[in-house]
Design a protein around this motif. Sequence first.
Motif, PDB file in Angstrom:
ATOM      1  N   LYS A   1       4.527  16.214  61.979  1.00  0.00           N
ATOM      2  CA  LYS A   1       3.638  16.588  63.066  1.00  0.00           C
ATOM      3  C   LYS A   1       2.357  15.760  63.018  1.00  0.00           C
ATOM      4  O   LYS A   1       1.900  15.239  64.022  1.00  0.00           O
TER       5      LYS A   1
ATOM      6  N   LEU B   1       2.850  12.079  64.023  1.00  0.00           N
ATOM      7  CA  LEU B   1       2.998  11.853  65.460  1.00  0.00           C
ATOM      8  C   LEU B   1       1.668  11.957  66.185  1.00  0.00           C
ATOM      9  O   LEU B   1       1.440  11.305  67.178  1.00  0.00           O
ATOM     10  N   ARG B   2       0.785  12.807  65.654  1.00  0.00           N
ATOM     11  CA  ARG B   2      -0.505  13.007  66.292  1.00  0.00           C
ATOM     12  C   ARG B   2      -1.256  11.682  66.450  1.00  0.00           C
ATOM     13  O   ARG B   2      -1.954  11.455  67.427  1.00  0.00           O
TER      14      ARG B   2
ATOM     15  N   LEU C   1      -0.253   8.974  67.290  1.00  0.00           N
ATOM     16  CA  LEU C   1       0.168   8.218  68.470  1.00  0.00           C
ATOM     17  C   LEU C   1      -0.767   8.416  69.656  1.00  0.00           C
ATOM     18  O   LEU C   1      -0.803   7.600  70.573  1.00  0.00           O
ATOM     19  N   SER C   2      -1.511   9.523  69.669  1.00  0.00           N
ATOM     20  CA  SER C   2      -2.373   9.757  70.819  1.00  0.00           C
ATOM     21  C   SER C   2      -3.748   9.107  70.647  1.00  0.00           C
ATOM     22  O   SER C   2      -4.520   9.045  71.586  1.00  0.00           O
ATOM     23  N   TYR C   3      -4.045   8.605  69.450  1.00  0.00           N
ATOM     24  CA  TYR C   3      -5.385   8.052  69.223  1.00  0.00           C
ATOM     25  C   TYR C   3      -5.714   6.841  70.095  1.00  0.00           C
ATOM     26  O   TYR C   3      -6.803   6.787  70.662  1.00  0.00           O
TER      27      TYR C   3
ATOM     28  N   TYR D   1      -4.706   6.101  73.006  1.00  0.00           N
ATOM     29  CA  TYR D   1      -4.972   6.532  74.372  1.00  0.00           C
ATOM     30  C   TYR D   1      -6.282   7.300  74.469  1.00  0.00           C
ATOM     31  O   TYR D   1      -6.974   7.245  75.478  1.00  0.00           O
ATOM     32  N   THR D   2      -6.609   8.024  73.404  1.00  0.00           N
ATOM     33  CA  THR D   2      -7.884   8.736  73.406  1.00  0.00           C
ATOM     34  C   THR D   2      -9.038   7.747  73.531  1.00  0.00           C
ATOM     35  O   THR D   2      -9.974   7.956  74.308  1.00  0.00           O
TER      36      THR D   2
ATOM     37  N   TRP E   1      -8.805   4.756  74.802  1.00  0.00           N
ATOM     38  CA  TRP E   1      -8.678   4.219  76.155  1.00  0.00           C
ATOM     39  C   TRP E   1      -9.359   5.137  77.172  1.00  0.00           C
ATOM     40  O   TRP E   1     -10.118   4.696  78.043  1.00  0.00           O
ATOM     41  N   MET E   2      -9.083   6.447  77.040  1.00  0.00           N
ATOM     42  CA  MET E   2      -9.677   7.411  77.985  1.00  0.00           C
ATOM     43  C   MET E   2     -11.192   7.417  77.860  1.00  0.00           C
ATOM     44  O   MET E   2     -11.903   7.502  78.855  1.00  0.00           O
TER      45      MET E   2
ATOM     46  N   ILE F   1     -13.094   4.989  77.035  1.00  0.00           N
ATOM     47  CA  ILE F   1     -13.680   3.789  77.638  1.00  0.00           C
ATOM     48  C   ILE F   1     -13.544   3.808  79.156  1.00  0.00           C
ATOM     49  O   ILE F   1     -14.498   3.518  79.879  1.00  0.00           O
ATOM     50  N   PHE F   2     -12.361   4.143  79.649  1.00  0.00           N
ATOM     51  CA  PHE F   2     -12.101   3.923  81.075  1.00  0.00           C
ATOM     52  C   PHE F   2     -12.182   5.191  81.933  1.00  0.00           C
ATOM     53  O   PHE F   2     -12.080   5.123  83.149  1.00  0.00           O
TER      54      PHE F   2
END
Lengths: 349, 259, 281
Positions: free
Chosen positions: C2, C5-6, C8-10, C12-13, C15-16, C18-19
Amino acid sequence: MGKNLIELKNLTKRYGDMTAVDSINLTIKENEFVTLLGPSGCGKTTTLRMIGGFEDPDEGQILFEGKLLNPIPAYKRNINTVFQRYALFTHMNVFENIAFGLRIKKIPKNEIERRVKRMLKLVDLEGFEKRNVDSLSGGQQQRVAIARALVNEPKVLLLDEPLGALDLKLRKEMQIELLDMQRSVGITFIYVTHDQEEALTMSDTVVVMNKGLIQQVGTPQDIYNEPLNRFVADFIGESNIIEAIMPEDYKVAFDDVVLDCVDKGFAKNEPVDIVIRPEDIRIVTNPDDGMIKGTVKSVIFKGVHYEMIIESDIREYMVHRTMMFPVGSYVGMNIQPCDIQVMKRGEPL
Amino acid sequence: MSRAIKRIYMGIIFLFLYAPIIVLIVFSFNKSKSRGQWGGFTLSWYAELFKSRQIREALYYTLLVAVLSTLISTVVGTIAALGINNMGKFSRTVILNMNNLPVLNPDIVTGVALMTLFISVKLELGFLTMLIAHIVFSIPYVILAVLPKLRQMNKHIAEAAMDLGATPSYALRKVIIPEISPGIISGALMAFTLSIDDFVISFFTAGTSATNLSILVYSMAKRGVKPTINALSTLMFLTVLILMLIINKKSDKGEEILL
Amino acid sequence: MKKNLRVLSYPYTVWMAIFIVVPLFLILFYSLTKGDIHNISSLEFSLESYKKVLEPLYLKVIRDSFLLALVSTMICLVLGYPVALIIANTDHKYRNLLLMLFLVPMWMNFLLRTYAWMSLLSPNGLINRFLTMIGLPRLEIMPGKVAVLLGMVYNFLPFMVLPIYTVLSKIDKHVLEASSDLGGNRLVTFMKIILPLSIPGVVSGITMVFLPAVSTFVISGLLGGGKTPLIGDLIEQQFLFSRNWHFGSSLSIILMVMILISMAVMSRIDKNNQDEGGKAK
């Protein structure tokens, strides 16, 4: 039964402040059908998942054929699992589900074909190879899950409440089939359930657990007839549990009666719990012939027997008899010494 | 009686919906340049369309941005969804709320906000900024399409694969990804459609160096009605129509994609 | 597993952050400052751009946008509810076909849909030619508010119909039978059963129409001809032509606040409706 296969030594698992499994010790032999039995949250599933490699123990060891299993990841253990609600791969058909483990081991195609076919025959699903797993009934999905695990010829099969999602009739049928399969493939089954009847029907050994601790390990007969404590007695079957004292060896006293029993070795006047199974209380029509007198308060027909609640001056007794005594009748009750199971006083329930 | 009323009502609504489109299509074959008069059949507007370098270029940018942003947002979105699915409740809620911002915010705000960012870091507006903007608004939809599939999936399925000998990466590739593939595919289709369809965000982030079809149509339309736009509209409409019919035929859950 | 896998979201975090988050903070920042946007050191805190919003000229724009969006939402509701009801009550055989027919125009880019109306409504467009031909007075609505309203209704009607249809089609037919079994006629059944049950659909329909309607600048730009600028047009203008980012940002913030408030109101209505439903049981 054969030699030791799995040994759990001081196995412990904590989630935050909660201790799910509290330093348990257990030895499982080859070809044994072991059931971990207990209410939800008792640590049985966590124990199973540690053996399977899905949870890391916080303390303690798991030995497999004498070798330490702890550092070996799930996918390298020669142990397979049948999951709750099966966890079948819905994007694959029945054949591919069962062949999954074999394909990973790079077993030759014709060998895979042969072994999957044999498994399908074992679980009685011949001709279902191309079927989508979603189109199968609960019982059939269950069989696919078992075949998917057994085809890898594991030394141990772990089963996590495998029959929980099935209806009663199917569950009874599958119990018998599972038992047949275990006998015919000759491997160790470790089975988790909260259903005491299922545990008693199927197991060589029952491990009763509560609050992360093992309460008792024994054959189904042991567990039923000689529960070690109040929890086990209460969890397994229906029983009359009474707080009593042992005035001397072979005697128990409670309320206004002193009964003979077969237990000894307690201190004088030591408080104990005693268990009397409802079917072990005999009723006599003449109250004066009974050790305890009481009035029948209610009668429920249960098919094979009548369940009667008989009230003495101080407490109620549950009695199972094939002969019915009408509500209101004043009767006597007798209990044989060997039917009184004396246990050390545990925590009140 | 009431049946007749229903039919008449639906008839009027459909007339309202289809009349402008039909007129547009019919007039794309109109010889007369005037928009009210039928001057005979012609294909010359289409010919003009294909000759125009401007339109070819806009088409190129539209497709390039759509393909690239779909690819990138599908991959990134799927990976992110896998991570989000395994988060604790609190951090998941925070991340999902952030993720929902571009979905809920008006396009114009997303557009000007991104434009402000790009200009502030001295990134020249053009193809790259438009691509980034499209990825920004596409990923949330991919995540929203993939997450429910992950939640529906039996939570022991990855364990089951590893139990049978699969390494974690093998389990991911051969079991988890295929299990959630319907969600990934509908996320990708959504990203592609949104990218092709987008005007507002592109308008603010593309600058002058990269013009896509919708920006071109807007600037042409602002200057007045032109038969070439009729022809372009007809072609775009037919393309989307055919695309959607194919997609809907292939997917059982057509309704989801229609939305 | 678990935990692994967590990770994997870093990316994108980041990215979010910044953008998505930073740009919105930039807007907030510019709305609260004044000075030369290209020279950060010249920027200072100021509420000037919010004060500017309060000028009568701009207040009118905001009021216009709000009212136009509100009116178009109401028209969509009045026109769309019967459509949803009719489609939901159509035989299963034809229902999907009807729904499909209704949605096909949506597949056309909304710029093109709006553009199509231009050629119909313009002073010497098809409608006016037709009216002149049969001797009726010309329709002088484009450019103007009525044309903008028409464009909004045309573009956003499906956003109203779909959620209502979805809710209506999920109503258990046995509930309706139960109502008539208990003596409710068709009107009673509609008022007491169908309408209350469809409120969640209506609420999300209203939100889905109001949101794009209040923030549009394309429809007003093409069909309004600059005569009735909406808040969207103002924002566009400030960022692309006037280059007054401060004012444009404060307008964006106000637009977002307007939308947040209307969404909160709608979800409150939805919640109240559900609570009352609970009590009635």
